[in-house]
Design a protein around this motif. Structure first.
Motif, PDB file in Angstrom:
ATOM      1  N   ASP A   1      64.139 104.493  62.715  1.00 15.76           N
ATOM      2  CA  ASP A   1      64.660 103.855  61.502  1.00 15.76           C
ATOM      3  C   ASP A   1      63.771 102.706  61.019  1.00 15.76           C
ATOM      4  O   ASP A   1      63.933 102.254  59.882  1.00 15.76           O
ATOM      5  CB  ASP A   1      66.078 103.326  61.746  1.00 15.76           C
ATOM      6  CG  ASP A   1      67.078 104.456  61.954  1.00 15.76           C
ATOM      7  OD1 ASP A   1      66.822 105.557  61.428  1.00 15.76           O
ATOM      8  OD2 ASP A   1      68.076 104.244  62.651  1.00 15.76           O
ATOM      9  N   TYR A   2      62.867 102.242  61.859  1.00 15.04           N
ATOM     10  CA  TYR A   2      61.952 101.167  61.474  1.00 15.04           C
ATOM     11  C   TYR A   2      60.672 101.804  60.939  1.00 15.04           C
ATOM     12  O   TYR A   2      59.831 102.288  61.696  1.00 15.04           O
ATOM     13  CB  TYR A   2      61.652 100.264  62.667  1.00 15.04           C
ATOM     14  CG  TYR A   2      60.742  99.089  62.341  1.00 15.04           C
ATOM     15  CD1 TYR A   2      61.240  97.967  61.702  1.00 15.04           C
ATOM     16  CD2 TYR A   2      59.390  99.125  62.659  1.00 15.04           C
ATOM     17  CE1 TYR A   2      60.416  96.889  61.401  1.00 15.04           C
ATOM     18  CE2 TYR A   2      58.554  98.054  62.365  1.00 15.04           C
ATOM     19  CZ  TYR A   2      59.075  96.950  61.736  1.00 15.04           C
ATOM     20  OH  TYR A   2      58.262  95.876  61.433  1.00 15.04           O
ATOM     21  N   VAL A   3      60.523 101.798  59.612  1.00 15.73           N
ATOM     22  CA  VAL A   3      59.371 102.422  58.971  1.00 15.73           C
ATOM     23  C   VAL A   3      58.225 101.409  58.963  1.00 15.73           C
ATOM     24  O   VAL A   3      58.263 100.412  58.239  1.00 15.73           O
ATOM     25  CB  VAL A   3      59.709 102.875  57.541  1.00 15.73           C
ATOM     26  CG1 VAL A   3      58.486 103.508  56.876  1.00 15.73           C
ATOM     27  CG2 VAL A   3      60.864 103.874  57.561  1.00 15.73           C
ATOM     28  N   VAL A   4      57.216 101.659  59.775  1.00 17.83           N
ATOM     29  CA  VAL A   4      56.069 100.754  59.857  1.00 17.83           C
ATOM     30  C   VAL A   4      55.248 100.810  58.577  1.00 17.83           C
ATOM     31  O   VAL A   4      54.748  99.793  58.094  1.00 17.83           O
ATOM     32  CB  VAL A   4      55.198 101.105  61.082  1.00 17.83           C
ATOM     33  CG1 VAL A   4      53.965 100.203  61.149  1.00 17.83           C
ATOM     34  CG2 VAL A   4      56.012 100.990  62.357  1.00 17.83           C
ATOM     35  N   MET A   5      55.132 102.006  58.000  1.00 18.71           N
ATOM     36  CA  MET A   5      54.350 102.171  56.776  1.00 18.71           C
ATOM     37  C   MET A   5      54.867 103.388  56.037  1.00 18.71           C
ATOM     38  O   MET A   5      55.271 104.377  56.649  1.00 18.71           O
ATOM     39  CB  MET A   5      52.858 102.349  57.103  1.00 18.71           C
ATOM     40  CG  MET A   5      51.989 102.687  55.911  1.00 18.71           C
ATOM     41  SD  MET A   5      50.280 103.075  56.397  1.00 18.71           S
ATOM     42  CE  MET A   5      49.604 103.602  54.827  1.00 18.71           C
ATOM     43  N   GLN A   6      54.870 103.312  54.709  1.00 18.90           N
ATOM     44  CA  GLN A   6      55.169 104.475  53.900  1.00 18.90           C
ATOM     45  C   GLN A   6      54.218 104.521  52.712  1.00 18.90           C
ATOM     46  O   GLN A   6      53.766 103.489  52.204  1.00 18.90           O
ATOM     47  CB  GLN A   6      56.625 104.495  53.438  1.00 18.90           C
ATOM     48  CG  GLN A   6      57.008 103.497  52.375  1.00 18.90           C
ATOM     49  CD  GLN A   6      58.450 103.686  51.915  1.00 18.90           C
ATOM     50  OE1 GLN A   6      59.265 104.280  52.619  1.00 18.90           O
ATOM     51  NE2 GLN A   6      58.772 103.188  50.753  1.00 18.90           N
ATOM     52  N   PHE A   7      53.912 105.744  52.297  1.00 19.65           N
ATOM     53  CA  PHE A   7      52.915 105.959  51.259  1.00 19.65           C
ATOM     54  C   PHE A   7      53.350 107.150  50.432  1.00 19.65           C
ATOM     55  O   PHE A   7      53.842 108.148  50.973  1.00 19.65           O
ATOM     56  CB  PHE A   7      51.551 106.233  51.904  1.00 19.65           C
ATOM     57  CG  PHE A   7      50.471 106.645  50.939  1.00 19.65           C
ATOM     58  CD1 PHE A   7      49.780 105.699  50.210  1.00 19.65           C
ATOM     59  CD2 PHE A   7      50.147 107.976  50.772  1.00 19.65           C
ATOM     60  CE1 PHE A   7      48.772 106.075  49.331  1.00 19.65           C
ATOM     61  CE2 PHE A   7      49.151 108.366  49.902  1.00 19.65           C
ATOM     62  CZ  PHE A   7      48.467 107.417  49.179  1.00 19.65           C
ATOM     63  N   GLY A   8      53.233 107.043  49.098  1.00 13.82           N
ATOM     64  CA  GLY A   8      53.651 108.164  48.262  1.00 13.82           C
ATOM     65  C   GLY A   8      53.224 108.007  46.823  1.00 13.82           C
ATOM     66  O   GLY A   8      52.845 106.922  46.357  1.00 13.82           O
ATOM     67  N   ARG A   9      53.324 109.089  46.105  1.00 10.75           N
ATOM     68  CA  ARG A   9      52.853 109.177  44.722  1.00 10.75           C
ATOM     69  C   ARG A   9      53.941 108.753  43.744  1.00 10.75           C
ATOM     70  O   ARG A   9      55.117 109.093  43.908  1.00 10.75           O
ATOM     71  CB  ARG A   9      52.432 110.621  44.418  1.00 10.75           C
ATOM     72  CG  ARG A   9      51.934 110.866  43.006  1.00 10.75           C
ATOM     73  CD  ARG A   9      51.863 112.360  42.716  1.00 10.75           C
ATOM     74  NE  ARG A   9      50.908 113.040  43.549  1.00 10.75           N
ATOM     75  CZ  ARG A   9      49.623 113.222  43.234  1.00 10.75           C
ATOM     76  NH1 ARG A   9      49.161 112.760  42.085  1.00 10.75           N
ATOM     77  NH2 ARG A   9      48.813 113.867  44.038  1.00 10.75           N
ATOM     78  N   ILE A  10      53.520 108.016  42.698  1.00  9.20           N
ATOM     79  CA  ILE A  10      54.430 107.695  41.602  1.00  9.20           C
ATOM     80  C   ILE A  10      53.886 108.190  40.266  1.00  9.20           C
ATOM     81  O   ILE A  10      54.629 108.255  39.288  1.00  9.20           O
ATOM     82  CB  ILE A  10      54.727 106.184  41.526  1.00  9.20           C
ATOM     83  CG1 ILE A  10      53.461 105.369  41.313  1.00  9.20           C
ATOM     84  CG2 ILE A  10      55.469 105.721  42.764  1.00  9.20           C
ATOM     85  CD1 ILE A  10      53.721 103.882  41.109  1.00  9.20           C
ATOM     86  N   SER A  11      52.588 108.520  40.195  1.00  4.99           N
ATOM     87  CA  SER A  11      52.018 109.155  39.012  1.00  4.99           C
ATOM     88  C   SER A  11      50.740 109.856  39.441  1.00  4.99           C
ATOM     89  O   SER A  11      50.409 109.899  40.630  1.00  4.99           O
ATOM     90  CB  SER A  11      51.756 108.142  37.888  1.00  4.99           C
ATOM     91  OG  SER A  11      50.716 107.260  38.245  1.00  4.99           O
ATOM     92  N   GLU A  12      50.010 110.394  38.487  1.00  2.00           N
ATOM     93  CA  GLU A  12      48.844 111.206  38.817  1.00  2.00           C
ATOM     94  C   GLU A  12      47.842 110.463  39.688  1.00  2.00           C
ATOM     95  O   GLU A  12      47.313 111.016  40.654  1.00  2.00           O
ATOM     96  CB  GLU A  12      48.159 111.667  37.517  1.00  2.00           C
ATOM     97  CG  GLU A  12      46.927 112.545  37.737  1.00  2.00           C
ATOM     98  CD  GLU A  12      47.249 113.876  38.379  1.00  2.00           C
ATOM     99  OE1 GLU A  12      46.352 114.462  39.008  1.00  2.00           O
ATOM    100  OE2 GLU A  12      48.413 114.323  38.278  1.00  2.00           O
ATOM    101  N   ASP A  13      47.566 109.207  39.374  1.00  3.06           N
ATOM    102  CA  ASP A  13      46.556 108.442  40.105  1.00  3.06           C
ATOM    103  C   ASP A  13      47.074 107.096  40.588  1.00  3.06           C
ATOM    104  O   ASP A  13      46.277 106.174  40.811  1.00  3.06           O
ATOM    105  CB  ASP A  13      45.317 108.231  39.219  1.00  3.06           C
ATOM    106  CG  ASP A  13      44.545 109.518  38.983  1.00  3.06           C
ATOM    107  OD1 ASP A  13      44.207 110.190  39.971  1.00  3.06           O
ATOM    108  OD2 ASP A  13      44.301 109.859  37.809  1.00  3.06           O
ATOM    109  N   VAL A  14      48.369 106.962  40.760  1.00  2.92           N
ATOM    110  CA  VAL A  14      48.954 105.707  41.243  1.00  2.92           C
ATOM    111  C   VAL A  14      49.892 106.035  42.408  1.00  2.92           C
ATOM    112  O   VAL A  14      50.703 106.963  42.324  1.00  2.92           O
ATOM    113  CB  VAL A  14      49.723 104.957  40.138  1.00  2.92           C
ATOM    114  CG1 VAL A  14      50.289 103.643  40.676  1.00  2.92           C
ATOM    115  CG2 VAL A  14      48.806 104.675  38.951  1.00  2.92           C
TER     116      VAL A  14
END
Length: 409
Positions: A367-380
């Motif tokens: 439940d402790y997310v050390v890091m998260q990464f994801g897309r919000i637009s084509e290049d962001v």
């Protein structure tokens, strides 16, 4: 006459094909709602002949927590109402409304993109079979314990020192990565810019990274100056290097490689990332292993400065020598039959499905997310990290996700 008839038929077929493609394009490339906006309805129609509507919801567990099925089919009720037109003639009007008891209150939520399996996945990884789809829900996001109990981090001291200092305990650092692919060679060698997000849309520049040309393996330079991406610059902060297959990456600081009889101190290894190979071509989300230097009781990073290949983070992990290192994995997404996608709860920070979306956790505390990464637009993309990571480590891990991995796809 026959030739004209055949030509007209071909023209008509081409026109129908173009109309169908434009219709699919309009349906698939809809606007993404901002995370802080609420719209009147979270319903999103699905293209095709099925008359049903999907509701966006936050993560696979929301289905079990909700008193009703969030993806249920909404029945409609038709009513005939007698009225009069302008000339006084009696007419009947057919009205369409929700069932009694369900349409009294307006539904609140967020419209979110749902990855449809019918889209063309060859153009990008947005809707590839392995893409991870974010599904938000406003109420659950507000109740997230990781957000209510934490404060948002800010830059303290110089940027050069901040990017290599481990995050403060109990602090969440919200960042954004912009990918610049404009220019003569930036299609193959784009530049990535990391900013720390602040209130009211403000942001603070932290790091820039770019893939080096003419390297035998993938090699990314990271700098605190976006205009000086060279090893000789004073702003050089570190680098990311991969193996020949692109399945293992190592993040270094700005030191030099160790050589015998050299007086310079050897460089430090800050992180290593391993992507599981996909030899048989099974479709599914990526599987990542992240190896970090351990932390001392006073929350300082253990120094990993190998003077031999057996002392590297990767070799320690392969040899199960886990002293002074921390091993993390990406949280496994869950397949959702209704949305036909893998889903993870990003608490509103990710809005588009992508094979690059991931969350890094420890097996003993998922439940402790050390890091998260994801897309919000084509290049962001958004990149959030917590203790024990620093900005340079998190940026290097994110850059490894951008790099192509022929053996993993």
């Amino acid at each position: 006459m026959a030739s004209l008839s055949v030509r007209d038929q071909k023209l008509e077929q081409q026109r129908q094909i173009m109309e169908q493609k434009m219709k699919q394009k309009r349906q698939n490339s809809g606007m993404v709602q901002a995370n802080d906006l609420r719209v009147g309805s979270a319903k999103r129609p699905i293209s095709g002949s099925r008359s049903r509507e999907l509701h966006g919801y936050d993560g696979p567990m929301q289905f079990l927590m909700s008193p009703v099925n969030p993806d249920q089919v909404i029945p409609l009720q038709t009513n005939r109402v007698s009225t009069y037109d302008e000339l006084g003639n009696q007419i009947e009007v057919l009205t369409v409304g929700d069932d009694v008891g369900e349409g009294s209150g307006e539904e609140e939520g967020e419209s979110v993109p749902v990855c449809s399996m019918g889209r063309d996945a060859s153009t990008d990884d947005v809707c590839a079979d392995a893409a991870v789809a974010p599904l938000q829900n406003r109420a659950q996001r507000e109740d997230s314990p990781s957000q209510t109990a934490e404060i948002e981090g800010s830059v303290e001291g110089s940027v050069e020192t901040f990017v290599i200092t481990p995050a403060k305990h109990g602090t969440l650092y919200k960042c954004r990565i912009a990918r610049d692919r404009k220019g003569m060679d930036r299609g193959l060698y784009p530049t990535y810019f990391l900013h720390l997000e602040k209130d009211y849309g403000k942001k603070v520049f932290l790091l820039a990274g770019r893939k080096r040309k003419k390297s035998a393996t993938s090699n990314y330079l990271m700098s605190t100056d976006p205009t000086e991406l060279t090893r000789q610059a004073d702003s050089f902060a570190g680098k990311l290097r991969s193996n020949l297959l692109g399945t293992a990456f190592t993040v270094y600081d700005n030191g030099k490689a160790w050589r015998k009889n050299h007086r310079d101190p050897p460089r430090h290894e800050l992180a290593a990332v391993v992507y599981d190979t996909n030899v048989l071509g099974f479709k599914g989300p990526r599987k990542m292993t992240v190896i970090l230097p351990g932390m001392t009781p006073d929350r300082q990073r253990v120094t990993i400065a190998p003077q031999d290949d057996s002392e590297t983070l990767l070799e320690r992990w392969k040899g199960s020598s886990l002293d002074d290192i921390v091993v993390l994995h990406n949280k496994t997404p869950v397949w959702n039959d209704e949305t036909q996608s893998y889903v993870l709860n990003f608490h509103g920070r990710v809005t588009q499905a992508s094979v690059k979306n991931f969350q890094i956790v420890h097996d003993s505390e998922p439940d402790y997310v050390v890091m998260q990464f994801g897309r919000i637009s084509e290049d962001v993309f958004t990149m959030d990290y917590r203790y024990p990571l620093c900005a340079l480590q998190a940026f290097g891990i994110a850059l490894s996700s951008f790099d192509s991995k022929l053996a993993c796809e």
